[in-house]
Design a protein around this motif. Structure first.
Motif, PDB file in Angstrom:
ATOM      1  N   ILE A  25       0.823  -1.209   0.000  1.00  0.00           N
ATOM      2  CA  ILE A  25       0.000   0.000   0.000  1.00  0.00           C
ATOM      3  C   ILE A  25       0.861   1.265   0.000  1.00  0.00           C
ATOM      4  O   ILE A  25       0.526   2.249  -0.648  1.00  0.00           O
ATOM      5  N   LEU A  28       1.634   2.320  -3.459  1.00  0.00           N
ATOM      6  CA  LEU A  28       0.470   2.874  -4.149  1.00  0.00           C
ATOM      7  C   LEU A  28       0.164   4.287  -3.675  1.00  0.00           C
ATOM      8  O   LEU A  28      -0.148   5.176  -4.468  1.00  0.00           O
ATOM      9  N   LEU A  29       0.253   4.500  -2.364  1.00  0.00           N
ATOM     10  CA  LEU A  29      -0.070   5.813  -1.812  1.00  0.00           C
ATOM     11  C   LEU A  29       0.942   6.876  -2.229  1.00  0.00           C
ATOM     12  O   LEU A  29       0.613   8.052  -2.297  1.00  0.00           O
ATOM     13  N   ARG A  34      -3.811   9.497  -0.206  1.00  0.00           N
ATOM     14  CA  ARG A  34      -5.004   9.034   0.502  1.00  0.00           C
ATOM     15  C   ARG A  34      -6.179   9.969   0.246  1.00  0.00           C
ATOM     16  O   ARG A  34      -6.010  11.167   0.094  1.00  0.00           O
ATOM     17  N   PHE A  83      -8.355   5.170   3.627  1.00  0.00           N
ATOM     18  CA  PHE A  83      -7.237   4.411   4.145  1.00  0.00           C
ATOM     19  C   PHE A  83      -7.011   4.771   5.609  1.00  0.00           C
ATOM     20  O   PHE A  83      -7.258   5.888   6.031  1.00  0.00           O
ATOM     21  N   PRO A  88       1.221   3.066   6.460  1.00  0.00           N
ATOM     22  CA  PRO A  88       0.531   2.025   5.694  1.00  0.00           C
ATOM     23  C   PRO A  88       1.016   0.643   6.123  1.00  0.00           C
ATOM     24  O   PRO A  88       2.043   0.503   6.752  1.00  0.00           O
TER      25      PRO A  88
END
Length: 89
Positions: A25, A28-29, A34, A83, A88
């Motif tokens: 994650i 991706l973030l 977020r 999220f 994360p």
């Protein structure tokens, strides 16, 4: 960036396959910040050949033709409330 980690188990007798995936994650973030109620699209797909050499395609998305790149047909992925706060996973 860490890679996605996954394992796959094929169950031919049950005409089924299973995948367990760990998605980084944090990676991706870094690309997509977020946001509460954010919704992404995704699909787990499998491309293979059976013992007779016949093409085999399966996906968690309801694809209208055998093409994994049809992102408009991927399933919607969401995390209610966005999220979690803090580092994360």
């Amino acid at each position: 960036d860490r890679a996605i980690e996954f394992t796959v188990r094929v169950e031919p007798a049950r005409a089924r396959w299973r995948v367990a995936a760990r998605i980084p994650i944090a990676s991706l973030l870094a690309r997509h910040p977020r946001s509460d109620g954010a919704e992404w699209r995704g699909a787990f797909c499998r491309y293979d050949y059976d013992a007779a050499g016949q093409f085999c395609l399966s996906s968690t998305a309801a694809l209208t033709r055998p093409d994994f790149h049809r992102s408009s047909e991927w399933s919607r992925l969401s995390i209610p409330g966005g999220f979690p706060a803090g580092p994360p996973f």
